[in-house]
Design a protein around this motif. Structure first.
Motif, PDB file in Angstrom:
ATOM      1  N   HIS A   1     -30.099  11.673  17.916  1.00  0.00           N
ATOM      2  CA  HIS A   1     -30.547  12.636  18.804  1.00  0.00           C
ATOM      3  C   HIS A   1     -30.579  12.320  20.150  1.00  0.00           C
ATOM      4  N   VAL A   2     -30.548  11.045  20.325  1.00  0.00           N
ATOM      5  CA  VAL A   2     -30.642  10.585  21.796  1.00  0.00           C
ATOM      6  C   VAL A   2     -29.038  10.426  22.512  1.00  0.00           C
ATOM      7  N   MET A   3     -28.134  10.406  21.423  1.00  0.00           N
ATOM      8  CA  MET A   3     -26.699  10.289  21.893  1.00  0.00           C
ATOM      9  C   MET A   3     -26.306  11.620  22.761  1.00  0.00           C
ATOM     10  N   ALA A   4     -25.333  11.100  23.595  1.00  0.00           N
ATOM     11  CA  ALA A   4     -24.851  12.224  24.561  1.00  0.00           C
ATOM     12  C   ALA A   4     -24.451  13.404  23.719  1.00  0.00           C
ATOM     13  N   PRO A   5     -24.751  14.790  24.204  1.00  0.00           N
ATOM     14  CA  PRO A   5     -24.339  15.827  23.665  1.00  0.00           C
ATOM     15  C   PRO A   5     -22.832  16.180  23.135  1.00  0.00           C
ATOM     16  N   GLU A   6     -21.831  15.546  24.221  1.00  0.00           N
ATOM     17  CA  GLU A   6     -20.538  15.829  23.828  1.00  0.00           C
ATOM     18  C   GLU A   6     -20.090  14.998  22.524  1.00  0.00           C
ATOM     19  N   THR A   7     -21.082  13.997  21.883  1.00  0.00           N
ATOM     20  CA  THR A   7     -20.534  13.544  20.823  1.00  0.00           C
ATOM     21  C   THR A   7     -21.035  14.092  19.466  1.00  0.00           C
ATOM     22  N   GLU A   8     -20.775  15.380  19.451  1.00  0.00           N
ATOM     23  CA  GLU A   8     -21.626  16.021  18.278  1.00  0.00           C
ATOM     24  C   GLU A   8     -21.123  15.461  16.899  1.00  0.00           C
ATOM     25  N   HIS A   9     -19.876  15.215  16.607  1.00  0.00           N
ATOM     26  CA  HIS A   9     -19.257  14.635  15.358  1.00  0.00           C
ATOM     27  C   HIS A   9     -20.080  13.332  15.026  1.00  0.00           C
ATOM     28  N   ALA A  10     -20.155  12.213  16.125  1.00  0.00           N
ATOM     29  CA  ALA A  10     -20.650  11.108  16.063  1.00  0.00           C
ATOM     30  C   ALA A  10     -21.988  11.076  15.766  1.00  0.00           C
ATOM     31  N   LYS A  11     -22.700  12.266  16.474  1.00  0.00           N
ATOM     32  CA  LYS A  11     -24.147  12.408  15.909  1.00  0.00           C
ATOM     33  C   LYS A  11     -24.542  12.866  14.612  1.00  0.00           C
ATOM     34  N   HIS A  12     -23.651  13.713  13.982  1.00  0.00           N
ATOM     35  CA  HIS A  12     -23.935  13.914  12.754  1.00  0.00           C
ATOM     36  C   HIS A  12     -23.556  12.898  11.684  1.00  0.00           C
ATOM     37  N   MET A  13     -22.695  11.998  12.132  1.00  0.00           N
ATOM     38  CA  MET A  13     -22.208  10.738  11.216  1.00  0.00           C
ATOM     39  C   MET A  13     -23.632   9.849  11.237  1.00  0.00           C
ATOM     40  N   VAL A  14     -24.121   9.780  12.510  1.00  0.00           N
ATOM     41  CA  VAL A  14     -25.317   8.819  12.407  1.00  0.00           C
ATOM     42  C   VAL A  14     -26.454   9.392  11.704  1.00  0.00           C
ATOM     43  N   ALA A  15     -26.691  10.301  11.838  1.00  0.00           N
ATOM     44  CA  ALA A  15     -27.894  11.298  10.910  1.00  0.00           C
ATOM     45  C   ALA A  15     -27.557  11.104   9.312  1.00  0.00           C
ATOM     46  N   ASP A  16     -26.229  11.115   9.022  1.00  0.00           N
ATOM     47  CA  ASP A  16     -25.922  11.216   7.732  1.00  0.00           C
ATOM     48  C   ASP A  16     -26.292   9.972   6.856  1.00  0.00           C
ATOM     49  N   VAL A  17     -27.083   9.146   7.237  1.00  0.00           N
ATOM     50  CA  VAL A  17     -27.195   7.961   6.558  1.00  0.00           C
ATOM     51  C   VAL A  17     -27.933   8.196   5.228  1.00  0.00           C
ATOM     52  N   GLY A  18     -28.619   9.103   4.925  1.00  0.00           N
ATOM     53  CA  GLY A  18     -29.130   9.308   3.419  1.00  0.00           C
ATOM     54  C   GLY A  18     -28.173  10.276   2.714  1.00  0.00           C
ATOM     55  N   GLU A  19     -27.102  10.680   3.002  1.00  0.00           N
ATOM     56  CA  GLU A  19     -26.111  11.606   2.151  1.00  0.00           C
ATOM     57  C   GLU A  19     -25.604  10.785   0.922  1.00  0.00           C
ATOM     58  N   GLU A  20     -25.463  11.423  -0.188  1.00  0.00           N
ATOM     59  CA  GLU A  20     -24.738  10.809  -1.081  1.00  0.00           C
ATOM     60  C   GLU A  20     -23.487   9.988  -0.797  1.00  0.00           C
ATOM     61  N   GLY A  21     -23.431   8.888  -1.483  1.00  0.00           N
ATOM     62  CA  GLY A  21     -22.104   7.832  -1.089  1.00  0.00           C
ATOM     63  C   GLY A  21     -22.753   7.271   0.196  1.00  0.00           C
ATOM     64  N   ASN A  22     -23.241   7.578   1.124  1.00  0.00           N
ATOM     65  CA  ASN A  22     -23.557   7.040   2.237  1.00  0.00           C
ATOM     66  C   ASN A  22     -24.736   6.067   2.129  1.00  0.00           C
ATOM     67  N   VAL A  23     -25.710   6.567   1.139  1.00  0.00           N
ATOM     68  CA  VAL A  23     -26.728   5.750   0.867  1.00  0.00           C
ATOM     69  C   VAL A  23     -26.634   4.658   0.035  1.00  0.00           C
TER      70      VAL A  23
END
Length: 175
Positions: A36-58
């Motif tokens: 959430h502190v990443m630049a707004p234009e990096t929406e896809h990258a922001k999503h990837m950072v936040a998905d650390v707890g998703e299945e497979g990533n965990v």
């Protein structure tokens, strides 16, 4: 986190327990804030950072936690050394509910030192988990979290070595 203490003669038998879900919660929370502190234009990258707890990533985070706990046992070696009882090892992913660090510490150690070490280990594991995930999803921020992990590691080592030897107060000559 919890701590179990049993008297064992000149030493105390201590078992530090770290809940996997609590470690994952803190890692996910920190990754969410980083996204959430990443630049707004990096929406896809922001999503990837936040998905650390998703299945497979965990699964990646689980391996980092396993490695981190092993590293902590090694850091605490004077207290955590253990005879070899198992001679075969494998690299199968094991999702433990809890991580344990068993130690034999001098009975002169204080509760505050054990509490401090326990909390430093928790912080170390969380920072390592976040740093590893960010090294994949947002490498520019990974160094910040590695530095935090290194700081916690140094504090763990310092707290151990400062308790391993008796402190001697020098005599002062007052003229």
């Amino acid at each position: 986190m919890s701590c179990c203490i049993e008297n064992e003669g000149a030493n105390l038998k201590v078992k530090l327990t770290f809940e996997r879900e609590q470690l994952l919660y803190d890692i996910k929370n920190n990754a969410y804030v980083e996204s959430h502190v990443m630049a707004p234009e990096t929406e896809h990258a922001k999503h990837m950072v936040a998905d650390v707890g998703e299945e497979g990533n965990v699964d990646r985070v689980t391996r980092v936690l396993d490695l981190g706990v092993s590293m902590c046992r090694e850091m605490l070696y004077p207290w955590s050394k253990k005879e070899i009882v198992k001679t075969e090892f494998d690299d199968k992913l094991k999702k433990r509910e809890q991580y344990h660090i068993n130690m034999s510490v001098p009975n002169t150690i204080s509760q505050t030192t054990l509490t401090y070490v326990e909390r430093l280990i928790h912080e170390y594991l969380v920072c390592r988990g976040v740093a590893d995930w960010l090294s994949i999803t947002n490498p520019s921020k990974s160094e910040t979290w590695l530095a935090k992990a290194a700081e916690a590691e140094q504090e763990i080592r310092t707290s151990i070595h400062s308790r391993m030897e008796r402190k001697r107060i020098r005599q002062h000559w007052l003229g």
